[in-house]
Design a protein around this motif. Structure first.
Motif, PDB file in Angstrom:
ATOM      1  N   ARG A  25     -53.073  -4.093 -30.126  1.00 31.57           N
ATOM      2  CA  ARG A  25     -54.357  -3.456 -30.014  1.00 31.57           C
ATOM      3  C   ARG A  25     -55.123  -4.080 -28.865  1.00 31.57           C
ATOM      4  O   ARG A  25     -55.337  -5.291 -28.824  1.00 31.57           O
ATOM      5  CB  ARG A  25     -55.116  -3.674 -31.308  1.00 31.57           C
ATOM      6  CG  ARG A  25     -56.409  -2.986 -31.351  1.00 31.57           C
ATOM      7  CD  ARG A  25     -57.129  -3.366 -32.620  1.00 31.57           C
ATOM      8  NE  ARG A  25     -58.531  -3.164 -32.391  1.00 31.57           N
ATOM      9  CZ  ARG A  25     -59.066  -1.975 -32.263  1.00 31.57           C
ATOM     10  NH1 ARG A  25     -58.311  -0.901 -32.381  1.00 31.57           N
ATOM     11  NH2 ARG A  25     -60.351  -1.841 -32.020  1.00 31.57           N
ATOM     12  N   VAL A  26     -55.490  -3.262 -27.906  1.00 32.73           N
ATOM     13  CA  VAL A  26     -56.358  -3.733 -26.830  1.00 32.73           C
ATOM     14  C   VAL A  26     -57.493  -2.741 -26.694  1.00 32.73           C
ATOM     15  O   VAL A  26     -57.391  -1.603 -27.150  1.00 32.73           O
ATOM     16  CB  VAL A  26     -55.604  -3.849 -25.485  1.00 32.73           C
ATOM     17  CG1 VAL A  26     -54.618  -4.990 -25.540  1.00 32.73           C
ATOM     18  CG2 VAL A  26     -54.913  -2.553 -25.144  1.00 32.73           C
ATOM     19  N   GLN A  27     -58.575  -3.184 -26.071  1.00 30.35           N
ATOM     20  CA  GLN A  27     -59.727  -2.296 -25.969  1.00 30.35           C
ATOM     21  C   GLN A  27     -59.454  -1.153 -24.999  1.00 30.35           C
ATOM     22  O   GLN A  27     -59.767  -0.029 -25.273  1.00 30.35           O
ATOM     23  CB  GLN A  27     -60.928  -3.091 -25.514  1.00 30.35           C
ATOM     24  CG  GLN A  27     -61.259  -4.164 -26.525  1.00 30.35           C
ATOM     25  CD  GLN A  27     -62.726  -4.243 -26.826  1.00 30.35           C
ATOM     26  OE1 GLN A  27     -63.554  -4.003 -25.958  1.00 30.35           O
ATOM     27  NE2 GLN A  27     -63.075  -4.559 -28.034  1.00 30.35           N
ATOM     28  N   SER A  28     -58.863  -1.503 -23.874  1.00 34.78           N
ATOM     29  CA  SER A  28     -58.588  -0.477 -22.887  1.00 34.78           C
ATOM     30  C   SER A  28     -57.350  -0.865 -22.110  1.00 34.78           C
ATOM     31  O   SER A  28     -57.147  -2.024 -21.775  1.00 34.78           O
ATOM     32  CB  SER A  28     -59.775  -0.336 -21.924  1.00 34.78           C
ATOM     33  OG  SER A  28     -59.349   0.342 -20.757  1.00 34.78           O
ATOM     34  N   ILE A  29     -56.532   0.125 -21.842  1.00 37.23           N
ATOM     35  CA  ILE A  29     -55.302  -0.116 -21.087  1.00 37.23           C
ATOM     36  C   ILE A  29     -55.650  -0.447 -19.639  1.00 37.23           C
ATOM     37  O   ILE A  29     -54.835  -0.976 -18.895  1.00 37.23           O
ATOM     38  CB  ILE A  29     -54.379   1.139 -21.190  1.00 37.23           C
ATOM     39  CG1 ILE A  29     -52.928   0.750 -20.993  1.00 37.23           C
ATOM     40  CG2 ILE A  29     -54.790   2.224 -20.223  1.00 37.23           C
ATOM     41  CD1 ILE A  29     -52.282   0.138 -22.183  1.00 37.23           C
ATOM     42  N   ARG A  30     -56.912  -0.172 -19.261  1.00 41.38           N
ATOM     43  CA  ARG A  30     -57.355  -0.441 -17.892  1.00 41.38           C
ATOM     44  C   ARG A  30     -58.041  -1.786 -17.757  1.00 41.38           C
ATOM     45  O   ARG A  30     -58.611  -2.096 -16.720  1.00 41.38           O
ATOM     46  CB  ARG A  30     -58.286   0.670 -17.420  1.00 41.38           C
ATOM     47  CG  ARG A  30     -57.594   2.009 -17.389  1.00 41.38           C
ATOM     48  CD  ARG A  30     -58.530   3.127 -17.064  1.00 41.38           C
ATOM     49  NE  ARG A  30     -58.965   3.067 -15.675  1.00 41.38           N
ATOM     50  CZ  ARG A  30     -59.629   4.036 -15.081  1.00 41.38           C
ATOM     51  NH1 ARG A  30     -59.927   5.124 -15.756  1.00 41.38           N
ATOM     52  NH2 ARG A  30     -60.000   3.920 -13.841  1.00 41.38           N
ATOM     53  N   GLN A  31     -57.994  -2.581 -18.828  1.00 44.36           N
ATOM     54  CA  GLN A  31     -58.546  -3.920 -18.766  1.00 44.36           C
ATOM     55  C   GLN A  31     -57.685  -4.804 -17.883  1.00 44.36           C
ATOM     56  O   GLN A  31     -56.467  -4.778 -18.005  1.00 44.36           O
ATOM     57  CB  GLN A  31     -58.495  -4.515 -20.172  1.00 44.36           C
ATOM     58  CG  GLN A  31     -59.811  -4.772 -20.823  1.00 44.36           C
ATOM     59  CD  GLN A  31     -59.603  -5.246 -22.241  1.00 44.36           C
ATOM     60  OE1 GLN A  31     -58.931  -4.580 -23.036  1.00 44.36           O
ATOM     61  NE2 GLN A  31     -60.164  -6.381 -22.547  1.00 44.36           N
ATOM     62  N   GLN A  66     -50.925  -1.439 -15.124  1.00 46.18           N
ATOM     63  CA  GLN A  66     -50.315  -1.836 -13.848  1.00 46.18           C
ATOM     64  C   GLN A  66     -49.275  -2.933 -14.063  1.00 46.18           C
ATOM     65  O   GLN A  66     -48.224  -2.944 -13.430  1.00 46.18           O
ATOM     66  CB  GLN A  66     -51.392  -2.339 -12.875  1.00 46.18           C
ATOM     67  CG  GLN A  66     -52.211  -1.221 -12.257  1.00 46.18           C
ATOM     68  CD  GLN A  66     -53.340  -1.772 -11.412  1.00 46.18           C
ATOM     69  OE1 GLN A  66     -53.956  -2.770 -11.750  1.00 46.18           O
ATOM     70  NE2 GLN A  66     -53.626  -1.099 -10.316  1.00 46.18           N
ATOM     71  N   THR A 102     -50.097   3.123 -23.053  1.00 41.34           N
ATOM     72  CA  THR A 102     -50.874   3.201 -24.290  1.00 41.34           C
ATOM     73  C   THR A 102     -49.976   3.519 -25.474  1.00 41.34           C
ATOM     74  O   THR A 102     -50.041   2.870 -26.516  1.00 41.34           O
ATOM     75  CB  THR A 102     -51.957   4.296 -24.168  1.00 41.34           C
ATOM     76  OG1 THR A 102     -52.715   4.045 -22.989  1.00 41.34           O
ATOM     77  CG2 THR A 102     -52.865   4.298 -25.373  1.00 41.34           C
ATOM     78  N   ARG A 133     -50.638   5.177 -17.493  1.00 39.87           N
ATOM     79  CA  ARG A 133     -51.567   4.679 -18.514  1.00 39.87           C
ATOM     80  C   ARG A 133     -51.245   5.269 -19.871  1.00 39.87           C
ATOM     81  O   ARG A 133     -51.295   4.585 -20.894  1.00 39.87           O
ATOM     82  CB  ARG A 133     -53.011   5.028 -18.137  1.00 39.87           C
ATOM     83  CG  ARG A 133     -53.546   4.157 -17.034  1.00 39.87           C
ATOM     84  CD  ARG A 133     -54.958   4.535 -16.664  1.00 39.87           C
ATOM     85  NE  ARG A 133     -55.299   3.924 -15.402  1.00 39.87           N
ATOM     86  CZ  ARG A 133     -55.972   4.521 -14.429  1.00 39.87           C
ATOM     87  NH1 ARG A 133     -56.396   5.766 -14.599  1.00 39.87           N
ATOM     88  NH2 ARG A 133     -56.229   3.892 -13.321  1.00 39.87           N
ATOM     89  N   MET A 166     -47.828   0.509 -26.356  1.00 40.65           N
ATOM     90  CA  MET A 166     -48.589  -0.545 -27.030  1.00 40.65           C
ATOM     91  C   MET A 166     -48.858  -0.140 -28.478  1.00 40.65           C
ATOM     92  O   MET A 166     -48.830  -0.968 -29.389  1.00 40.65           O
ATOM     93  CB  MET A 166     -49.918  -0.791 -26.307  1.00 40.65           C
ATOM     94  CG  MET A 166     -49.768  -1.255 -24.882  1.00 40.65           C
ATOM     95  SD  MET A 166     -49.284  -2.976 -24.713  1.00 40.65           S
ATOM     96  CE  MET A 166     -50.879  -3.765 -24.776  1.00 40.65           C
TER      97      MET A 166
END
Lengths: 349, 267
Positions: free
Chosen positions: B146-152, B106, B137, B133, B140
């Motif tokens: 590196r992130v755990q989730s794009i929805r974080q 977002q 992703t 999303r 990124m």
């Protein structure tokens, strides 16, 4: 720590230095644990639990609470404040507040009521809608463009409109005999449960606003502005315009609330619903929407409204004085705001 | 005093004679600026030297009283930050750059959300959340973030990761120039290294980067050229590999005249 579902997305290599593939292949039981945690991270879980507790306690404690007739009564008692609170939710999401919502709704009822006797009910309704949206949009202009603090701006508007409605009507009330204007108070009987059209409208309006907030760019921007107006502005969001639209759209919900009110009591009374503004704020806050803005939503407000109404209804069934009911509601508000603060949600970004 | 140069199209961005006055205070006096394509240009200067004013003039956040700005050789006048953004110039401001309660995707698309195609997008204005999303992703991944989730929600990220999201967003939308205003000011050592690495990758993708920084070691670690700002104008441009850090600081503070720096680049 992390909230993630099965539809996990992950990306790239090592900016955070975490091991490759972390959190991807979880066992089913682990996934279940995560789902439970995710459920409680969800903002409506708290209010929903509170509502269930209220239902269980009063169902066990009184013999008159849990039956179809009383359930229908609770829903009917909820529709006016519930519809009003939808508009209030929007405004609180952009860290605003509207102390004038009840007065604007009452203005809508008296404008519609005054025309209903000598014009077609459709015209009366349209004029009522216009009055509500116009007054709410005036709030929007003063707050979005002239940057007045919402509390002060809407306090002023509350006073002006409440007095204006009395001047307009000469402090008279208008009985409503139009079927259209009072239509929302009736509906089909499902056994002992009367499902009024007003209830259906309340549910539909909640779903529509929920869709707008969750599925459209406008909704994302509303949350972004409540979160941090500066960040939203730097990202190219026209903050002034979105804030204005929030107040104006809230006016549409106040107009529906006015229609609901005429369905509940078919009389347009300029001195009615004097504390509806506080009731609507109570419902929003108890529903888990943060007064700091940016968090919460209409599902919570729907539940919050039911909590306020069911609590009063249950305490009445239990034979408890209405003044104690007010105290119970006040305690609940403070608990809800306290939870908002202490769960770290109140932290400003 | 400043001759109006013929703009050079092989430069990403240029400015000549930028001046900005606030009453009697001159924040910027005939400042020049040159940014080559695909370089990291560090802008350094003492507090009050007018770095922020220069950056604001380049990013559309303020309109200079006099002077010209060129983007790839074309004269431009940004009336608003949005106009600069539409022209391909993205800016990451020190703080406040991300909406912390929104998720990464977002944030990436905030203000530029994508709607679904067809009826749902056109009539019901439904967002293409999946598409956004997916794109976020991929982006990124390209930048190696590196992130755990794009929805974080961004508030669940560390300071370095938040800044990485802000830089990645600028890189995603900036077609020509990315301006970074002290992106590492609030970060720890390790996070700073990670963000600097990210800035290199942004440059390696072909974007031109302007980096405002107070940290000399950081500037010398990453910059291709260093623009030294002093008293509202460009004092010198130096090459970090041939110039001593102490000389840069001396020019910044006025202890050394620009023409005393042997390694200064012609400009």
């Amino acid at each position: 720590m992390t909230v993630q579902g099965p539809e996990l997305h992950r990306a790239g290599v090592g900016l955070t230095g975490e091991p490759e593939g972390a959190g991807v292949s979880a066992t089913p039981s682990l996934q279940f644990g995560r789902r439970v945690r995710r459920l409680f991270a969800y903002p409506t879980t708290g209010p929903l639990v509170a509502l269930v507790v209220i239902f269980v306690v009063f169902s066990a404690g009184t013999s008159t609470f849990l039956n179809a007739g009383n359930m229908s009564l609770i829903a009917q008692q909820s529709v006016v404040i519930g519809t009003l609170a939808l508009g209030q939710t929007l405004i609180i999401l952009v860290s605003g507040i509207d102390l004038a919502d009840g007065a604007i709704m009452v203005l809508g009822t008296v404008v519609a009521g005054s025309y209903a006797s000598h014009a077609s009910p459709l015209i009366a309704m349209a004029l009522g809608l216009l009055a509500c949206v116009g007054a709410a949009a005036a709030n929007g202009v003063v707050i979005a463009w002239f940057r007045l603090p919402p509390f002060i701006a809407t306090l002023g508007m509350y006073t002006i409109i409440a007095a204006g409605a009395r001047l307009y009507t000469d402090s008279r009330s208008f009985p409503i005999d139009s079927d259209l204007l009072s239509a929302l108070g009736s509906g089909p009987d499902l056994g002992a449960f009367t499902a009024t059209y007003g209830m259906i409208l309340w549910v539909v309006l909640t779903l529509v606003l929920g869709y707008a907030l969750n599925e459209t760019a406008w909704g994302v921007r509303v949350y972004a502005i409540g979160n941090s107006p500066a960040a939203a502005r730097l990202n190219g969001v026209n903050v002034t315009r979105v804030v204005f639209s929030v107040y104006a759209v809230a006016g549409v919900f106040y107009a529906f609330a006015a229609w609901q009110a005429l369905g509940r009591t078919p009389i347009a009374d300029p001195s009615g619903y004097q504390i509806a503004n506080l009731d609507s704020i109570t419902a929003v806050v108890i529903g888990g929407t943060s007064l700091f803005g940016g968090r919460g939503g209409v599902a919570g407000t729907f539940i919050g409204t039911l909590i306020v109404v069911a609590l009063k209804n249950g305490l009445t069934q239990a034979g408890i004085d209405s003044l104690y009911q007010e105290i119970a509601t006040g305690v609940l508000v403070m608990l809800a705001v306290g939870a908002d603060q202490y769960l770290g949600r109140g932290q400003r970004a | 005093m400043t001759e109006v140069l013929v703009a050079t199209p092989d430069l990403a961005m240029q400015a000549r004679g930028l001046t900005k006055r606030y009453g009697h205070v001159v924040a910027m006096q005939e400042a020049d600026f040159d940014l080559a394509r695909g370089e990291i240009l560090a802008v350094v200067g003492d507090n009050g030297a007018g770095k922020s004013t220069l950056i604001k003039a380049l990013s559309g956040a303020l309109i200079p009283d006099a002077g010209e700005v060129y983007l790839e050789g074309q004269p431009i006048q940004f009336a608003t930050p949005l106009a600069a953004r539409l022209a391909g110039v993205e800016t990451v401001y020190q703080e406040l750059a991300v909406a912390t309660q929104l998720d990464i995707a977002q944030n990436m698309f905030l203000g530029r959300e994508k709607r679904k195609s067809g009826l749902f997008g056109a009539v019901f204005r439904q967002l293409d959340k999946k598409g956004m999303r997916r794109q976020a992703t991929e982006h990124m991944q390209t930048l190696g973030i590196r992130v755990q989730s794009i929805r974080q929600a961004v508030e669940t990220l560390s300071g370095g990761q938040r800044q990485a999201v802000a830089v990645a967003r600028a890189a995603a939308w900036g077609r020509k120039v990315v301006i970074l205003d002290e992106p590492t000011a609030a970060l720890g050592v390790r996070e700073t290294t990670q963000v600097l690495e990210l800035i290199r990758r942004v440059r390696d993708q072909g974007l031109s980067v302007v980096l405002i920084s107070h940290s000399m070691p950081e500037v010398f670690a990453i910059a291709d050229r260093i623009h030294i700002h002093r008293l509202g104008r460009r004092a010198a441009v130096v090459n970090p590999t041939t110039t001593a850090m102490s000389d840069v600081v001396a020019v910044m503070t006025g202890a050394l005249r620009p023409d005393q720096v042997a390694s200064a680049l012609p400009h």
